[in-house]
Write an enzyme that holds these catalytic residues in place. Sequence first.
Site, PDB file in Angstrom:
ATOM      1  N   ASP A   1       0.879  -1.152   0.000  1.00  0.00           N
ATOM      2  CA  ASP A   1       0.000   0.000   0.000  1.00  0.00           C
ATOM      3  C   ASP A   1       0.924   1.211   0.000  1.00  0.00           C
ATOM      4  O   ASP A   1       2.134   1.073  -0.238  1.00  0.00           O
ATOM      5  CB  ASP A   1      -0.965  -0.025   1.187  1.00  0.00           C
ATOM      6  CG  ASP A   1      -0.263   0.076   2.531  1.00  0.00           C
ATOM      7  OD1 ASP A   1       0.995   0.138   2.565  1.00  0.00           O
ATOM      8  OD2 ASP A   1      -0.948   0.092   3.556  1.00  0.00           O
TER       9      ASP A   1
ATOM     10  N   CYS B   1       3.456  -3.489   3.800  1.00  0.00           N
ATOM     11  CA  CYS B   1       2.738  -2.294   4.231  1.00  0.00           C
ATOM     12  C   CYS B   1       3.477  -1.777   5.457  1.00  0.00           C
ATOM     13  O   CYS B   1       4.576  -2.230   5.752  1.00  0.00           O
ATOM     14  CB  CYS B   1       1.254  -2.564   4.478  1.00  0.00           C
ATOM     15  SG  CYS B   1       0.830  -3.617   5.862  1.00  0.00           S
TER      16      CYS B   1
ATOM     17  N   THR C   1       3.059  -2.113   8.784  1.00  0.00           N
ATOM     18  CA  THR C   1       3.329  -3.138   9.806  1.00  0.00           C
ATOM     19  C   THR C   1       3.276  -4.549   9.245  1.00  0.00           C
ATOM     20  O   THR C   1       3.811  -5.473   9.841  1.00  0.00           O
ATOM     21  CB  THR C   1       2.297  -3.065  10.945  1.00  0.00           C
ATOM     22  OG1 THR C   1       1.002  -3.388  10.406  1.00  0.00           O
ATOM     23  CG2 THR C   1       2.277  -1.695  11.604  1.00  0.00           C
TER      24      THR C   1
ATOM     25  N   HIS D   1       8.373 -24.988   7.924  1.00  0.00           N
ATOM     26  CA  HIS D   1       7.291 -25.576   8.723  1.00  0.00           C
ATOM     27  C   HIS D   1       5.906 -25.357   8.115  1.00  0.00           C
ATOM     28  O   HIS D   1       5.028 -26.194   8.306  1.00  0.00           O
ATOM     29  CB  HIS D   1       7.263 -24.972  10.124  1.00  0.00           C
ATOM     30  CG  HIS D   1       8.480 -25.275  10.938  1.00  0.00           C
ATOM     31  ND1 HIS D   1       8.533 -25.028  12.283  1.00  0.00           N
ATOM     32  CD2 HIS D   1       9.681 -25.789  10.612  1.00  0.00           C
ATOM     33  CE1 HIS D   1       9.712 -25.380  12.755  1.00  0.00           C
ATOM     34  NE2 HIS D   1      10.433 -25.838  11.744  1.00  0.00           N
TER      35      HIS D   1
ATOM     36  N   HIS E   1       4.490 -31.457  10.034  1.00  0.00           N
ATOM     37  CA  HIS E   1       4.087 -30.195   9.424  1.00  0.00           C
ATOM     38  C   HIS E   1       2.987 -30.418   8.387  1.00  0.00           C
ATOM     39  O   HIS E   1       2.026 -29.649   8.318  1.00  0.00           O
ATOM     40  CB  HIS E   1       5.290 -29.499   8.785  1.00  0.00           C
ATOM     41  CG  HIS E   1       6.362 -29.164   9.756  1.00  0.00           C
ATOM     42  ND1 HIS E   1       6.136 -28.470  10.926  1.00  0.00           N
ATOM     43  CD2 HIS E   1       7.685 -29.433   9.740  1.00  0.00           C
ATOM     44  CE1 HIS E   1       7.265 -28.316  11.581  1.00  0.00           C
ATOM     45  NE2 HIS E   1       8.229 -28.901  10.886  1.00  0.00           N
TER      46      HIS E   1
END
Length: 181
Positions: free
Chosen positions: A19, A77, A79, A110, A146
Amino acid sequence: MQQLNDWYGTTVKIGVASDHGGYNKKNDLVDYLKTKGLDVVDCGPHSLDPRDDYPQFACRVARGIVRGDLTCGILLCRTGIGMSIAANRFHGIRAALVSTVERALASRDHNAANILVTGGDTMTEQEIRDVIDTWLATPYSDEARHTRRLQGLEYESYDDIAAVRCVDPEMAAVLDREIAR
């Protein structure tokens, strides 16, 4: 329900988006990935607009992967949280919010992450490159524990009548009862 597929070892087509908060780092990243000889699709934004919203760009990449137009993706973005939430709404997407090389490795080893998400405000350009290089170079381990967990995730989160549930809850309830029967 979708079968677990991993992109490592195939010819990749990487969708990259941000963004406005990750716009400049996204442009640098697209150039960096292209210098490594990778097939990169810039999924936007294509100009800096402080009013743009992350869902449209995250969904563009996630939808591209689900439809088979893209192999994997990278989202940036401020965060990384909003991008992660948006991408993970798509069934079959495993978007991992990563800020260290160790977590990049674990997200692939994983969790067979098919989208890497990172915060443009929290990492330097070099840290982002290190994380992405690790992520791209790490295969899914294919370890039984996994795989079992990822298959469980696909099974437990699958809702084949989600669209009906949104528009006609009564009909969805009828279908739920029929499925339970």
